[in-house]
Design a protein around this motif. Structure first.
Motif, mmCIF file in Angstrom:
data_model
loop_
_atom_site.group_PDB
_atom_site.id
_atom_site.type_symbol
_atom_site.label_atom_id
_atom_site.label_comp_id
_atom_site.label_asym_id
_atom_site.label_seq_id
_atom_site.Cartn_x
_atom_site.Cartn_y
_atom_site.Cartn_z
ATOM 1 N N PHE A 105 11.029 28.434 21.958
ATOM 2 C CA PHE A 105 10.056 27.439 22.607
ATOM 3 C C PHE A 105 8.737 27.180 21.622
ATOM 4 O O PHE A 105 8.679 27.947 20.659
ATOM 5 C CB PHE A 105 9.432 27.763 23.871
ATOM 6 N N ASN A 106 8.072 26.389 21.639
ATOM 7 C CA ASN A 106 6.787 26.210 21.020
ATOM 8 C C ASN A 106 5.829 27.045 21.672
ATOM 9 O O ASN A 106 6.196 27.551 22.709
ATOM 10 C CB ASN A 106 6.150 24.851 20.956
ATOM 11 N N LYS A 107 4.495 27.357 21.519
ATOM 12 C CA LYS A 107 3.827 28.185 21.918
ATOM 13 C C LYS A 107 3.336 27.993 23.525
ATOM 14 O O LYS A 107 3.340 28.908 24.254
ATOM 15 C CB LYS A 107 2.081 28.093 21.348
ATOM 16 N N ASP A 108 3.444 26.526 23.806
ATOM 17 C CA ASP A 108 3.052 26.580 25.547
ATOM 18 C C ASP A 108 4.465 26.172 26.190
ATOM 19 O O ASP A 108 4.239 25.691 27.507
ATOM 20 C CB ASP A 108 1.869 25.346 25.591
ATOM 21 N N ALA A 109 5.532 26.254 25.469
ATOM 22 C CA ALA A 109 6.906 25.963 26.127
ATOM 23 C C ALA A 109 7.075 24.569 26.656
ATOM 24 O O ALA A 109 7.829 24.343 27.367
ATOM 25 C CB ALA A 109 7.157 26.931 27.410
ATOM 26 N N SER A 110 6.187 23.814 25.837
ATOM 27 C CA SER A 110 6.569 22.159 26.153
ATOM 28 C C SER A 110 7.649 21.755 25.364
ATOM 29 O O SER A 110 8.043 20.507 25.611
ATOM 30 C CB SER A 110 5.502 21.674 26.044
ATOM 31 N N ILE A 111 7.950 22.207 24.268
ATOM 32 C CA ILE A 111 9.093 21.708 23.167
ATOM 33 C C ILE A 111 10.167 22.858 23.269
ATOM 34 O O ILE A 111 9.915 23.986 23.287
ATOM 35 C CB ILE A 111 8.511 21.500 22.073
ATOM 36 N N VAL A 112 11.404 22.505 23.373
ATOM 37 C CA VAL A 112 12.483 23.203 23.265
ATOM 38 C C VAL A 112 12.976 22.921 21.624
ATOM 39 O O VAL A 112 13.383 21.922 21.591
ATOM 40 C CB VAL A 112 13.424 23.087 24.277
ATOM 41 N N TYR A 113 13.329 24.141 21.242
ATOM 42 C CA TYR A 113 14.008 24.043 19.669
ATOM 43 C C TYR A 113 15.467 24.171 19.728
ATOM 44 O O TYR A 113 15.899 25.240 20.447
ATOM 45 C CB TYR A 113 13.407 24.811 18.637
ATOM 46 N N CYS A 114 16.226 23.300 19.342
ATOM 47 C CA CYS A 114 17.664 23.327 19.652
ATOM 48 C C CYS A 114 18.331 23.041 18.336
ATOM 49 O O CYS A 114 17.995 22.153 17.495
ATOM 50 C CB CYS A 114 17.885 22.026 20.332
ATOM 51 N N LEU A 115 19.460 24.090 18.001
ATOM 52 C CA LEU A 115 20.131 24.010 16.689
ATOM 53 C C LEU A 115 21.345 23.163 17.401
ATOM 54 O O LEU A 115 22.140 23.653 18.335
ATOM 55 C CB LEU A 115 20.646 25.350 16.226
#
Length: 219
Positions: A105-115
């Motif tokens: 996640f980014n710092k505030d968990a608003s973005i999910v990073y996906c491979l």
């Protein structure tokens, strides 16, 4: 070889513009047994995840549909790198979606990073809106995850303890080496599982714990 290592080995694989197709993308479908992916213009995110899962000897959906992964493995609330993440696309109730491997996640968990594959027509790591997540899934090795029979407790040994240790590790409760010896690490991992699932926290694997495990694995 774990999921992320296999997936990362494909970073940079991308569609070829024009009438040509990238043979590697077509290969993902062929080696996964998915019918209908004959060129790199057809959505291939789920095909890529299937290919990686099969290479790792893990469960796969066998479908080119991204949302097919909502029925594979178990649902988890606290994803770990390598877990499957399924997103809705256009509308939460539509059939459309996207699927890839959770990396963080980014710092505030608003973005999910996906491979994943088919992300801007390539295999890469991309950030997605966390509000569009349908499910985080954890998949296991094919036919290797068994539910142990109760009752199991500290100082027990044997095959049923091995099953319990594999299960706890799979669910994210680290009990150390799978050695068939119900020691303090296994007991502590079981207690944490019980606490997180509102069960009696006694470190004893009972029918109560078994019922919760079965419910989780069927989710």
């Amino acid at each position: 070889m774990d999921l992320l290592k296999i997936a990362a080995s494909q970073l940079g694989t991308k569609e070829i513009s024009g009438s040509e197709d990238n043979p590697q993308i077509v290969k993902y479908a062929e080696e996964s047994g998915i019918i209908g992916i004959t060129n790199d213009e057809i959505a291939w995110c789920s095909t890529f995840v299937n290919w990686v899962a099969k290479k790792a000897g893990l469960q796969s959906s066998g479908s080119a549909a991204a949302r097919s992964w909502t029925n594979i493995g178990i649902a988890v609330k606290d994803p770990k790198p390598g877990d499957i993440v399924v997103f809705w696309r256009e509308d939460p109730l539509s059939w459309k979606g996207h699927v890839g491997f959770f990396t963080g996640f980014n710092k505030d968990a608003s973005i999910v990073y996906c491979l994943g594959g088919n992300q801007s027509n390539a295999v890469n790591i991309t950030g997605y809106d966390a509000k569009k997540v349908l499910s985080y899934r954890r998949i296991s090795q094919v036919d290797t995850l068994s539910i142990p029979q109760p009752t199991l407790k500290r100082r027990d040994k044997g095959n049923e303890v091995i099953k319990l240790q594999k299960l706890l590790n799979f669910l994210g409760y680290n009990c150390g080496d799978v050695d068939g010896d119900f020691g303090p690490k296994t007991e502590n991992a079981l207690k944490l599982f019980q606490a997180n699932n509102q069960l009696t926290v006694d470190g004893i694997y009972t029918s109560e714990t078994l019922n919760t495990v079965e419910s989780l694995l069927q989710s």
